[in-house]
Motif scaffolding. Structure first.
Motif, PDB file in Angstrom:
ATOM      1  N   ALA A  71       1.031  -1.060   0.206  1.00  0.00           N
ATOM      2  CA  ALA A  71       0.040   0.118  -0.177  1.00  0.00           C
ATOM      3  C   ALA A  71       0.660   1.291   0.542  1.00  0.00           C
ATOM      4  O   ALA A  71       0.463   2.285  -0.732  1.00  0.00           O
ATOM      5  CB  ALA A  71      -1.274   0.194   1.626  1.00  0.00           C
ATOM      6  N   CYS A  72       2.201   0.825   0.858  1.00  0.00           N
ATOM      7  CA  CYS A  72       2.600   2.343   1.063  1.00  0.00           C
ATOM      8  C   CYS A  72       3.207   2.931  -0.682  1.00  0.00           C
ATOM      9  O   CYS A  72       3.222   3.715  -0.882  1.00  0.00           O
ATOM     10  CB  CYS A  72       3.940   2.070   1.519  1.00  0.00           C
ATOM     11  N   GLN A  73       4.229   1.633  -1.336  1.00  0.00           N
ATOM     12  CA  GLN A  73       4.381   2.024  -2.408  1.00  0.00           C
ATOM     13  C   GLN A  73       3.489   2.485  -3.488  1.00  0.00           C
ATOM     14  O   GLN A  73       3.126   3.120  -4.545  1.00  0.00           O
ATOM     15  CB  GLN A  73       5.043   0.564  -2.663  1.00  0.00           C
ATOM     16  N   ILE A  74       2.025   2.180  -3.359  1.00  0.00           N
ATOM     17  CA  ILE A  74       0.962   2.365  -4.533  1.00  0.00           C
ATOM     18  C   ILE A  74      -0.024   3.755  -4.377  1.00  0.00           C
ATOM     19  O   ILE A  74       0.438   4.464  -5.184  1.00  0.00           O
ATOM     20  CB  ILE A  74       0.239   1.283  -4.129  1.00  0.00           C
ATOM     21  N   ALA A  75       0.867   4.174  -3.119  1.00  0.00           N
ATOM     22  CA  ALA A  75      -0.348   5.659  -2.545  1.00  0.00           C
ATOM     23  C   ALA A  75       1.018   6.533  -2.837  1.00  0.00           C
ATOM     24  O   ALA A  75       0.852   7.117  -3.442  1.00  0.00           O
ATOM     25  CB  ALA A  75       0.108   5.763  -0.749  1.00  0.00           C
ATOM     26  N   ALA A  76       2.301   5.873  -3.312  1.00  0.00           N
ATOM     27  CA  ALA A  76       3.274   7.157  -3.690  1.00  0.00           C
ATOM     28  C   ALA A  76       3.226   7.364  -5.100  1.00  0.00           C
ATOM     29  O   ALA A  76       3.421   8.318  -5.249  1.00  0.00           O
ATOM     30  CB  ALA A  76       4.580   6.616  -2.809  1.00  0.00           C
ATOM     31  N   VAL A  77       3.204   6.043  -5.832  1.00  0.00           N
ATOM     32  CA  VAL A  77       2.825   6.388  -6.860  1.00  0.00           C
ATOM     33  C   VAL A  77       2.030   7.223  -7.277  1.00  0.00           C
ATOM     34  O   VAL A  77       1.812   8.024  -8.005  1.00  0.00           O
ATOM     35  CB  VAL A  77       2.938   5.042  -7.987  1.00  0.00           C
ATOM     36  N   GLY A  78       0.595   7.038  -6.825  1.00  0.00           N
ATOM     37  CA  GLY A  78      -0.584   7.279  -7.258  1.00  0.00           C
ATOM     38  C   GLY A  78      -0.429   9.030  -6.678  1.00  0.00           C
ATOM     39  O   GLY A  78      -1.642   9.706  -7.146  1.00  0.00           O
ATOM     40  N   ALA A  79      -0.193   9.990  -5.810  1.00  0.00           N
ATOM     41  CA  ALA A  79       0.768  10.858  -5.215  1.00  0.00           C
ATOM     42  C   ALA A  79       1.383  12.018  -5.828  1.00  0.00           C
ATOM     43  O   ALA A  79       0.903  13.436  -6.022  1.00  0.00           O
ATOM     44  CB  ALA A  79       0.534  11.244  -3.732  1.00  0.00           C
ATOM     45  N   LEU A  80       1.504  11.311  -7.497  1.00  0.00           N
ATOM     46  CA  LEU A  80       2.224  12.080  -8.212  1.00  0.00           C
ATOM     47  C   LEU A  80       2.125  12.038  -9.398  1.00  0.00           C
ATOM     48  O   LEU A  80       1.432  11.215  -9.908  1.00  0.00           O
ATOM     49  CB  LEU A  80       4.194  11.185  -8.528  1.00  0.00           C
ATOM     50  N   GLU A  81       2.584  13.787  -9.673  1.00  0.00           N
ATOM     51  CA  GLU A  81       2.610  13.689 -11.210  1.00  0.00           C
ATOM     52  C   GLU A  81       3.118  13.513 -12.368  1.00  0.00           C
ATOM     53  O   GLU A  81       4.602  12.654 -11.863  1.00  0.00           O
ATOM     54  CB  GLU A  81       1.836  14.943 -11.733  1.00  0.00           C
ATOM     55  N   ALA A  82       2.833  12.886 -13.460  1.00  0.00           N
ATOM     56  CA  ALA A  82       2.988  12.308 -14.309  1.00  0.00           C
ATOM     57  C   ALA A  82       4.541  12.571 -14.455  1.00  0.00           C
ATOM     58  O   ALA A  82       6.051  12.328 -14.720  1.00  0.00           O
ATOM     59  CB  ALA A  82       2.582  12.413 -15.562  1.00  0.00           C
ATOM     60  N   GLY A  83       5.122  14.020 -14.528  1.00  0.00           N
ATOM     61  CA  GLY A  83       6.266  14.600 -14.477  1.00  0.00           C
ATOM     62  C   GLY A  83       7.123  14.801 -13.053  1.00  0.00           C
ATOM     63  O   GLY A  83       8.376  15.519 -13.258  1.00  0.00           O
ATOM     64  N   ASP A  84       6.390  14.353 -12.602  1.00  0.00           N
ATOM     65  CA  ASP A  84       7.379  14.157 -10.866  1.00  0.00           C
ATOM     66  C   ASP A  84       7.880  12.573 -10.662  1.00  0.00           C
ATOM     67  O   ASP A  84       8.081  12.387 -11.732  1.00  0.00           O
ATOM     68  CB  ASP A  84       6.129  13.915  -9.864  1.00  0.00           C
ATOM     69  N   TRP A  85       9.245  13.087  -9.944  1.00  0.00           N
ATOM     70  CA  TRP A  85       9.620  11.915  -9.925  1.00  0.00           C
ATOM     71  C   TRP A  85      10.009  11.232  -8.934  1.00  0.00           C
ATOM     72  O   TRP A  85       9.767  11.702  -6.901  1.00  0.00           O
ATOM     73  CB  TRP A  85      11.295  12.419  -9.686  1.00  0.00           C
ATOM     74  N   LEU A  86      10.237   9.673  -8.330  1.00  0.00           N
ATOM     75  CA  LEU A  86       9.841   8.806  -7.949  1.00  0.00           C
ATOM     76  C   LEU A  86      11.457   8.207  -7.460  1.00  0.00           C
ATOM     77  O   LEU A  86      12.484   7.876  -8.216  1.00  0.00           O
ATOM     78  CB  LEU A  86       9.165   7.497  -8.173  1.00  0.00           C
ATOM     79  N   PHE A  87      12.416   8.386  -6.032  1.00  0.00           N
ATOM     80  CA  PHE A  87      13.807   8.036  -5.613  1.00  0.00           C
ATOM     81  C   PHE A  87      12.615   6.652  -5.078  1.00  0.00           C
ATOM     82  O   PHE A  87      12.596   6.560  -3.317  1.00  0.00           O
ATOM     83  CB  PHE A  87      14.084   8.638  -5.150  1.00  0.00           C
ATOM     84  N   PRO A  88      13.322   5.300  -4.981  1.00  0.00           N
ATOM     85  CA  PRO A  88      12.947   4.235  -4.321  1.00  0.00           C
ATOM     86  C   PRO A  88      14.172   4.090  -3.748  1.00  0.00           C
ATOM     87  O   PRO A  88      15.107   4.000  -4.004  1.00  0.00           O
ATOM     88  CB  PRO A  88      12.247   3.743  -5.722  1.00  0.00           C
ATOM     89  N   THR A  89      13.408   3.254  -3.195  1.00  0.00           N
ATOM     90  CA  THR A  89      14.808   1.777  -2.253  1.00  0.00           C
ATOM     91  C   THR A  89      14.664   0.439  -3.187  1.00  0.00           C
ATOM     92  O   THR A  89      13.862   0.001  -4.077  1.00  0.00           O
ATOM     93  CB  THR A  89      14.293   1.206  -0.909  1.00  0.00           C
ATOM     94  N   TYR A  90      15.361  -0.423  -2.323  1.00  0.00           N
ATOM     95  CA  TYR A  90      16.015  -2.181  -3.044  1.00  0.00           C
ATOM     96  C   TYR A  90      14.427  -2.504  -2.594  1.00  0.00           C
ATOM     97  O   TYR A  90      13.987  -3.525  -3.734  1.00  0.00           O
ATOM     98  CB  TYR A  90      16.884  -2.427  -2.108  1.00  0.00           C
ATOM     99  N   ARG A  91      13.653  -2.247  -1.714  1.00  0.00           N
ATOM    100  CA  ARG A  91      12.936  -3.069  -2.004  1.00  0.00           C
ATOM    101  C   ARG A  91      11.080  -2.383  -2.366  1.00  0.00           C
ATOM    102  O   ARG A  91       9.895  -3.295  -2.296  1.00  0.00           O
ATOM    103  CB  ARG A  91      11.803  -2.929  -0.133  1.00  0.00           C
ATOM    104  N   ASP A  92      10.896  -1.570  -3.652  1.00  0.00           N
ATOM    105  CA  ASP A  92      10.432  -1.131  -4.091  1.00  0.00           C
ATOM    106  C   ASP A  92       9.978  -1.809  -5.383  1.00  0.00           C
ATOM    107  O   ASP A  92       9.833  -0.152  -5.874  1.00  0.00           O
ATOM    108  CB  ASP A  92      10.864   0.502  -3.868  1.00  0.00           C
ATOM    109  N   SER A  93      10.367  -2.780  -5.741  1.00  0.00           N
ATOM    110  CA  SER A  93      10.227  -2.733  -7.405  1.00  0.00           C
ATOM    111  C   SER A  93       8.409  -2.424  -7.709  1.00  0.00           C
ATOM    112  O   SER A  93       8.394  -2.797  -8.816  1.00  0.00           O
ATOM    113  CB  SER A  93      10.826  -4.338  -7.703  1.00  0.00           C
ATOM    114  N   VAL A  94       7.677  -3.255  -6.693  1.00  0.00           N
ATOM    115  CA  VAL A  94       6.669  -3.376  -6.871  1.00  0.00           C
ATOM    116  C   VAL A  94       5.520  -1.351  -7.535  1.00  0.00           C
ATOM    117  O   VAL A  94       5.564  -1.401  -8.469  1.00  0.00           O
ATOM    118  CB  VAL A  94       5.089  -3.319  -6.190  1.00  0.00           C
ATOM    119  N   ALA A  95       6.515  -0.223  -6.874  1.00  0.00           N
ATOM    120  CA  ALA A  95       6.446   1.312  -7.356  1.00  0.00           C
ATOM    121  C   ALA A  95       6.728   1.451  -8.421  1.00  0.00           C
ATOM    122  O   ALA A  95       6.059   2.177  -9.323  1.00  0.00           O
ATOM    123  CB  ALA A  95       7.055   2.362  -6.792  1.00  0.00           C
ATOM    124  N   VAL A  96       7.979   0.783  -9.017  1.00  0.00           N
ATOM    125  CA  VAL A  96       8.851   1.458 -10.743  1.00  0.00           C
ATOM    126  C   VAL A  96       7.532   0.087 -10.798  1.00  0.00           C
ATOM    127  O   VAL A  96       7.383   1.296 -12.353  1.00  0.00           O
ATOM    128  CB  VAL A  96       9.562   0.140  -9.960  1.00  0.00           C
TER     129      VAL A  96
END
Length: 361
Positions: A71-96
């Motif tokens: 849920a943490c990863q899904i909410a993180a991706v959902g909060a961003l707009e297309a032009g925003d950037w995500l900086f994940p950890t090694y455990r966040d492959s689902v978000a990627v």
């Protein structure tokens, strides 16, 4: 300074039984957003299961499961707009993957084929990183550069509770607060830094309470409640985008499985503790809520499950295919321009490869 302090109790909009909890400060996401979030939860859980199976089959060298933390990863991706950037950890492959990276490309690092299997600029996703907290500095630097360039970009940096014990965590938050950088720090507090419990990492009341020391707001949220996560992160991202500066969000969740396949978690935690968190599973929680509200039926469940299975099949087929690495590729991304020593080494390798081909004839 009281407006910088997090709540004493984490924000929760849907409880463990799937019941709605009204909150004066945060609005519940729309029905469409919750349904899409549930779809992503099912896909994320299936990806975790498939990757664990691929480890056992020797197709992945290592896999840090996020089972129970999706849920943490899904909410993180959902909060961003297309032009925003995500900086994940090694455990966040689902978000990627949810940011559009092909599942097989997201797994390249964990398979051991290459350092990174995708172009970060194609998806606005930084590479998966194994060093703790380094991505926080990268996110702050990137977001600060965006401000200097006049871009309306927000960076969302993810980390675990163990990363908060690193000096990079302090440096990133301090710089971000001083220069009001548009970045959101999402700490997934899953209670363990490998085998070290949170109680041996900090004496603070919560990790979110650390925010006030930097002069930024902190917030605590139920990390297994997708609705609450989405609402809290939406507010934090909007604040960053409007020039309000950074926010530290602590998501209270739990790592249901071992740190990686190389870890034996039975050595440092009891099975009874793990079982307690099974009842707080973000997937079953949201399913209960949607079913009770007559928003999810058997046909919709089947369609989502079929989609998740198709993604798992694509990932399995891609990783079951053997790769033929070219040793010369080692020299392709070391320096931006030529280097005499590297060029010399490349010529030596090229000569050895040519001799090997001649000997094979």
């Amino acid at each position: 300074m009281n407006d910088l302090l997090p709540r004493g109790v984490p924000v929760q909009l849907i409880d463990a039984e799937g019941l709605v909890r009204d909150d004066d400060g945060y609005a519940a996401p729309s029905t469409a957003a919750l349904l899409d979030g549930y779809r992503s939860l099912v896909i994320g859980r299936r990806i975790n299961d498939q990757c664990n199976a691929l480890v056992r089959q020797g197709r992945l060298a290592v896999y840090p499961s996020s089972h129970g933390q999706e849920a943490c990863q899904i909410a993180a991706v959902g909060a961003l707009e297309a032009g925003d950037w995500l900086f994940p950890t090694y455990r966040d492959s689902v978000a990627v993957m949810l940011r559009g990276v092909r599942p097989a490309d997201a797994m390249v690092l964990l398979k051991g084929d290459w350092h990174n299997g995708y172009d970060p600029y194609d998806h606005n996703v930084a590479p998966l990183t194994t060093p703790l907290a380094t991505q926080l500095l990268h996110a702050v630097g990137f977001a600060h550069a965006a401000v200097l360039k006049g871009e309306n970009t927000v960076a969302l940096a993810m980390c675990g509770d163990g990363a908060t014990s690193e000096g990079d965590f302090h440096e990133a938050l301090n710089f971000a607060a001083v220069f009001r950088v548009p970045v959101v720090f999402l700490v997934q507090n899953n209670r363990f830094a490998i085998s070290v419990p949170l109680s041996r990492q900090t004496a603070a009341e919560s990790l979110a309470h650390k925010a006030i020391g930097y002069g930024m707001p902190g917030e605590r949220v139920d990390g297994n409640d997708l609705a609450a996560l989405a609402s809290v992160l939406e507010v934090a991202v909007a604040r960053a985008r409007s020039g309000g500066g950074p926010t530290l969000v602590e998501a209270h969740t739990y790592r249901m499985q071992a740190h990686t396949n190389a870890d034996d978690d039975t050595r440092y935690r009891e099975r009874s503790e793990v079982q307690e968190w099974v009842e707080r599973d973000p997937l079953t929680r949201l399913r209960a809520h949607l079913t009770r509200a007559n928003l999810l039926d058997a046909s919709a469940e089947t369609a989502i499950a079929d989609e998740a299975e198709a993604i798992a099949t694509e990932l399995r087929d891609a990783l079951n295919a053997d790769t033929a690495p070219d040793p010369r590729a080692l020299f392709e991304h070391v320096y931006a321009s030529g280097n005499p020593q590297l060029d010399e080494q490349y010529e030596l390798l090229r000569g050895e490869l040519e001799r090997s081909r001649e000997d094979a004839r």
